[in-house]
Motif scaffolding. Structure first.
Motif, PDB file in Angstrom:
ATOM      1  N   THR A  87      -7.794   6.728  29.724  1.00  0.00           N
ATOM      2  CA  THR A  87      -7.476   5.342  30.071  1.00  0.00           C
ATOM      3  C   THR A  87      -5.965   5.156  30.087  1.00  0.00           C
ATOM      4  O   THR A  87      -5.251   5.872  29.376  1.00  0.00           O
ATOM      5  N   PRO A  88      -5.445   4.240  30.891  1.00  0.00           N
ATOM      6  CA  PRO A  88      -3.990   4.056  30.983  1.00  0.00           C
ATOM      7  C   PRO A  88      -3.378   3.591  29.662  1.00  0.00           C
ATOM      8  O   PRO A  88      -4.078   3.029  28.805  1.00  0.00           O
ATOM      9  N   PRO A  89      -2.064   3.801  29.482  1.00  0.00           N
ATOM     10  CA  PRO A  89      -1.391   3.396  28.230  1.00  0.00           C
ATOM     11  C   PRO A  89      -1.572   1.924  27.883  1.00  0.00           C
ATOM     12  O   PRO A  89      -1.607   1.551  26.713  1.00  0.00           O
ATOM     13  N   LYS A  90      -1.681   1.058  28.899  1.00  0.00           N
ATOM     14  CA  LYS A  90      -1.890  -0.372  28.643  1.00  0.00           C
ATOM     15  C   LYS A  90      -3.138  -0.600  27.792  1.00  0.00           C
ATOM     16  O   LYS A  90      -3.139  -1.424  26.869  1.00  0.00           O
ATOM     17  N   THR A  91      -4.209   0.122  28.107  1.00  0.00           N
ATOM     18  CA  THR A  91      -5.448  -0.039  27.349  1.00  0.00           C
ATOM     19  C   THR A  91      -5.389   0.723  26.037  1.00  0.00           C
ATOM     20  O   THR A  91      -5.907   0.256  25.011  1.00  0.00           O
ATOM     21  N   GLN A  92      -4.759   1.903  26.038  1.00  0.00           N
ATOM     22  CA  GLN A  92      -4.580   2.638  24.781  1.00  0.00           C
ATOM     23  C   GLN A  92      -3.855   1.770  23.762  1.00  0.00           C
ATOM     24  O   GLN A  92      -4.169   1.788  22.561  1.00  0.00           O
ATOM     25  N   ALA A  93      -2.870   0.994  24.239  1.00  0.00           N
ATOM     26  CA  ALA A  93      -2.061   0.175  23.343  1.00  0.00           C
ATOM     27  C   ALA A  93      -2.875  -0.927  22.670  1.00  0.00           C
ATOM     28  O   ALA A  93      -2.434  -1.492  21.658  1.00  0.00           O
ATOM     29  N   ALA A  94      -4.054  -1.247  23.209  1.00  0.00           N
ATOM     30  CA  ALA A  94      -4.893  -2.267  22.583  1.00  0.00           C
ATOM     31  C   ALA A  94      -5.322  -1.841  21.180  1.00  0.00           C
ATOM     32  O   ALA A  94      -5.687  -2.693  20.350  1.00  0.00           O
ATOM     33  N   LEU A  95      -5.281  -0.543  20.911  1.00  0.00           N
ATOM     34  CA  LEU A  95      -5.678  -0.045  19.589  1.00  0.00           C
ATOM     35  C   LEU A  95      -4.526  -0.030  18.590  1.00  0.00           C
ATOM     36  O   LEU A  95      -4.758   0.154  17.391  1.00  0.00           O
ATOM     37  N   LEU A  96      -3.282  -0.203  19.048  1.00  0.00           N
ATOM     38  CA  LEU A  96      -2.124  -0.039  18.164  1.00  0.00           C
ATOM     39  C   LEU A  96      -2.180  -0.989  16.973  1.00  0.00           C
ATOM     40  O   LEU A  96      -2.015  -0.576  15.822  1.00  0.00           O
ATOM     41  N   GLU A  97      -2.367  -2.272  17.239  1.00  0.00           N
ATOM     42  CA  GLU A  97      -2.400  -3.250  16.142  1.00  0.00           C
ATOM     43  C   GLU A  97      -3.589  -2.979  15.224  1.00  0.00           C
ATOM     44  O   GLU A  97      -3.478  -3.062  13.998  1.00  0.00           O
ATOM     45  N   ALA A  98      -4.742  -2.665  15.825  1.00  0.00           N
ATOM     46  CA  ALA A  98      -5.934  -2.407  15.012  1.00  0.00           C
ATOM     47  C   ALA A  98      -5.716  -1.222  14.078  1.00  0.00           C
ATOM     48  O   ALA A  98      -6.102  -1.262  12.902  1.00  0.00           O
ATOM     49  N   MET A  99      -5.081  -0.165  14.580  1.00  0.00           N
ATOM     50  CA  MET A  99      -4.889   1.039  13.778  1.00  0.00           C
ATOM     51  C   MET A  99      -3.854   0.841  12.685  1.00  0.00           C
ATOM     52  O   MET A  99      -3.992   1.388  11.587  1.00  0.00           O
ATOM     53  N   GLN A 100      -2.803   0.074  12.953  1.00  0.00           N
ATOM     54  CA  GLN A 100      -1.728  -0.087  11.980  1.00  0.00           C
ATOM     55  C   GLN A 100      -1.962  -1.273  11.046  1.00  0.00           C
ATOM     56  O   GLN A 100      -1.838  -1.160   9.832  1.00  0.00           O
ATOM     57  N   GLU A 101      -2.304  -2.433  11.624  1.00  0.00           N
ATOM     58  CA  GLU A 101      -2.408  -3.659  10.829  1.00  0.00           C
ATOM     59  C   GLU A 101      -3.837  -3.971  10.403  1.00  0.00           C
ATOM     60  O   GLU A 101      -4.057  -4.915   9.635  1.00  0.00           O
ATOM     61  N   LYS A 102      -4.814  -3.238  10.934  1.00  0.00           N
ATOM     62  CA  LYS A 102      -6.234  -3.492  10.661  1.00  0.00           C
ATOM     63  C   LYS A 102      -6.610  -4.924  11.059  1.00  0.00           C
ATOM     64  O   LYS A 102      -7.338  -5.625  10.355  1.00  0.00           O
ATOM     65  N   SER A 103      -6.075  -5.326  12.214  1.00  0.00           N
ATOM     66  CA  SER A 103      -6.386  -6.644  12.749  1.00  0.00           C
ATOM     67  C   SER A 103      -6.164  -6.614  14.261  1.00  0.00           C
ATOM     68  O   SER A 103      -5.550  -5.685  14.784  1.00  0.00           O
ATOM     69  N   VAL A 104      -6.673  -7.613  14.962  1.00  0.00           N
ATOM     70  CA  VAL A 104      -6.409  -7.768  16.389  1.00  0.00           C
ATOM     71  C   VAL A 104      -6.013  -9.215  16.645  1.00  0.00           C
ATOM     72  O   VAL A 104      -6.448 -10.134  15.932  1.00  0.00           O
ATOM     73  N   THR A 105      -5.180  -9.425  17.649  1.00  0.00           N
ATOM     74  CA  THR A 105      -4.718 -10.762  17.996  1.00  0.00           C
ATOM     75  C   THR A 105      -5.156 -11.087  19.415  1.00  0.00           C
ATOM     76  O   THR A 105      -4.895 -10.322  20.342  1.00  0.00           O
ATOM     77  N   ALA A 106      -5.829 -12.219  19.565  1.00  0.00           N
ATOM     78  CA  ALA A 106      -6.284 -12.672  20.877  1.00  0.00           C
ATOM     79  C   ALA A 106      -5.982 -14.163  20.995  1.00  0.00           C
ATOM     80  O   ALA A 106      -6.332 -14.946  20.093  1.00  0.00           O
TER      81      ALA A 106
END
Length: 321
Positions: free
Chosen positions: A120-139
């Motif tokens: 998948t493109p980096p744009k979609t890969q980046a959707a996991l960055l916050e989840a992996m580091q902060e254990k949260s997602v922002t929408a």
């Protein structure tokens, strides 16, 4: 949940649980002992794991089996070129009451299998960055916290380059371990074929639950480490950085980029966990070295000189020992 009288008693319980988990996983996964060990160390260290191997080496089956044995919620995300960030974290929709409500995506689980993450493109890969580091997602400006424990176990095929997108360095750095899977031995493959072509499917039993895993994660952090072992871990990471005080001439020549401070953190945490499951109550240099390759191999960038000479990342790390 059982109460322990001391950290020593709790450490013994973690070692016993680790051995039970290995035995249960071994009913389904034949061989791959070091891979299973690395995955479990990353879980008890509250890290994420990238599994790199050719198709058919049971990467997906391993993750599914780990989720069953640990009694955790499990979601598989098949990464494809047309996958969007909202397909991972969720999105807001207009409800019947004319108010927007957030529909959770598959990232809201204890274990996420990011299958073929480099498709998948980096744009979609980046959707996991916050989840992996902060254990949260922002929408839509609202932060949603993920249930603990939370792990991302991603798979990647190293030989197929067509239709793939290399993982950005920031994404790679979020993974504690980069674990390379190799082909099974002849005897292991014979046993695999026996197990997978018959009518009997092995059943695995649940060993731990989410609360116990969170407790053991904190226990790993409480394990004492001597100053000289901690300094060894930090220096090992620092030695990978070209043109710095600790860099050797080989490093300056063969590396164009080195590991950051997150590598030092993972080296210490990984060494602590490796020590406990090995029956020790404090890590030594050997424990740091045992986890070093999987932690450093995706954090160093080889120079053209190293690639021309055919020197692998693992060989460079061994030189640093």
């Amino acid at each position: 949940m059982q109460q322990y009288q001391s950290d020593v008693e709790a450490a013994n319980a973690l070692k016993a649980a680790y051995q039970q988990i290995r035995a249960e996983i071994g009913k389904v996964i034949i061989g791959q002992d070091e891979v299973v060990k690395s995955v479990l160390i990353s879980i008890f260290s509250n890290g994420h794991c990238l599994l790199v191997g050719v198709p058919g080496l049971a990467k997906t089956l391993l993750v599914q089996t780990v989720a069953k044995v640990l009694d955790l919620n499990f979601n598989r995300i098949q990464f494809t070129p047309d996958l969007m960030p909202s397909d991972i974290i969720g999105s807001e929709i207009l409800g019947e009451d004319r108010n927007f409500k957030f529909i959770r995506g598959p990232v809201f689980a204890n274990i996420i299998l990011a299958d073929e993450i480099n498709r998948t493109p980096p744009k979609t890969q980046a959707a996991l960055l916050e989840a992996m580091q902060e254990k949260s997602v922002t929408a839509a400006g609202v932060t949603h916290h993920l249930e603990q424990p939370f792990f991302v176990l991603a798979t990647q095929n190293p030989i197929e380059q067509e239709g793939t997108y290399p993982l950005p360095e920031a994404q790679l750095d979020r993974f504690m371990f980069n674990v390379a899977l190799n082909y099974p031995t002849l005897q292991e493959e014979i046993q695999v074929i026996k197990n997978t072509t018959g009518s009997v499917k092995p059943e695995v039993h649940k060993i731990l639950n989410g609360k116990q895993i969170v407790f053991f994660q904190q226990l790993v952090r409480n394990i004492p480490i001597t100053d000289h072992v901690l300094e060894y871990a930090v220096k090992l990471a620092a030695k990978t950085r070209p043109n710095t005080a600790l860099a050797t001439p080989d490093v300056n020549r063969l590396l164009s980029w080195g590991a950051g401070p997150r590598a030092s953190q993972f080296l210490v945490l990984g060494a602590k966990c490796h020590a406990v499951i090995s029956g020790k109550y404090s890590p030594d240099v050997e424990d740091v070295q045992a986890v070093a390759k999987a932690i450093l191999r995706h954090r160093i960038v080889r120079s053209y000189q190293a690639e021309a000479e055919g020197i692998s990342a693992d060989q460079l790390i061994e030189k640093l020992f």
